[in-house]
Design an enzyme around this catalytic site. Structure first.
Site, PDB file in Angstrom:
ATOM      1  N   HIS A  29       0.825  -1.202   0.000  1.00 55.13           N
ATOM      2  CA  HIS A  29       0.000   0.000   0.000  1.00 55.13           C
ATOM      3  C   HIS A  29       0.870   1.267   0.000  1.00 55.13           C
ATOM      4  O   HIS A  29       0.669   2.172  -0.823  1.00 55.13           O
ATOM      5  CB  HIS A  29      -0.923  -0.012   1.227  1.00 55.13           C
ATOM      6  CG  HIS A  29      -1.730   1.228   1.383  1.00 55.13           C
ATOM      7  ND1 HIS A  29      -2.936   1.401   0.745  1.00 55.13           N
ATOM      8  CD2 HIS A  29      -1.507   2.345   2.098  1.00 55.13           C
ATOM      9  CE1 HIS A  29      -3.416   2.589   1.064  1.00 55.13           C
ATOM     10  NE2 HIS A  29      -2.563   3.186   1.889  1.00 55.13           N
ATOM     11  N   GLU A  30       1.831   1.329   0.901  1.00 62.45           N
ATOM     12  CA  GLU A  30       2.697   2.508   0.994  1.00 62.45           C
ATOM     13  C   GLU A  30       3.600   2.645  -0.224  1.00 62.45           C
ATOM     14  O   GLU A  30       3.907   3.753  -0.653  1.00 62.45           O
ATOM     15  CB  GLU A  30       3.525   2.472   2.280  1.00 62.45           C
ATOM     16  CG  GLU A  30       2.702   2.561   3.545  1.00 62.45           C
ATOM     17  CD  GLU A  30       1.815   3.801   3.628  1.00 62.45           C
ATOM     18  OE1 GLU A  30       2.216   4.868   3.108  1.00 62.45           O
ATOM     19  OE2 GLU A  30       0.735   3.701   4.213  1.00 62.45           O
ATOM     20  N   HIS A  33       1.818   4.633  -2.807  1.00 62.75           N
ATOM     21  CA  HIS A  33       1.923   6.076  -2.568  1.00 62.75           C
ATOM     22  C   HIS A  33       3.295   6.594  -2.997  1.00 62.75           C
ATOM     23  O   HIS A  33       3.400   7.628  -3.658  1.00 62.75           O
ATOM     24  CB  HIS A  33       1.733   6.398  -1.075  1.00 62.75           C
ATOM     25  CG  HIS A  33       0.367   6.156  -0.562  1.00 62.75           C
ATOM     26  ND1 HIS A  33      -0.748   6.807  -1.023  1.00 62.75           N
ATOM     27  CD2 HIS A  33      -0.074   5.327   0.414  1.00 62.75           C
ATOM     28  CE1 HIS A  33      -1.810   6.404  -0.356  1.00 62.75           C
ATOM     29  NE2 HIS A  33      -1.424   5.485   0.520  1.00 62.75           N
TER      30      HIS A  33
END
Length: 76
Positions: A29-30, A33
């Site tokens: 997920h990170e 980003h």
């Protein structure tokens, strides 16, 4: 005694497996980003998995990558 230790060992391994799986999901997920920000030329000074005090990390191309004590999330 042996049955009790076996049950505790199984429980401990289950907890470790959940923490590792959750950490992997947080990492993916990170990373989304991070890669999106880098693709549009946004500087990312920190990429961390977990919160709290830093356990270990390294610096690469202007970003501090870190693993922190409490694996309950992450941030970029």
């Amino acid at each position: 005694y042996q049955e009790r230790m076996s049950a505790l060992t199984g429980m401990f391994l289950g907890i470790v497996a959940v923490v590792v799986a959750f950490g992997f999901i947080i990492f993916i997920h990170e990373m989304g980003h991070f890669l999106t920000a880098r693709a549009v030329d946004i500087r990312c000074p920190q990429f961390a998995i977990g919160f709290g005090p830093q356990l270990f990390g390294f610096r690469f191309r202007g970003t501090n990558f870190a693993v922190r004590l409490f694996p309950l999330g992450g941030y970029v």
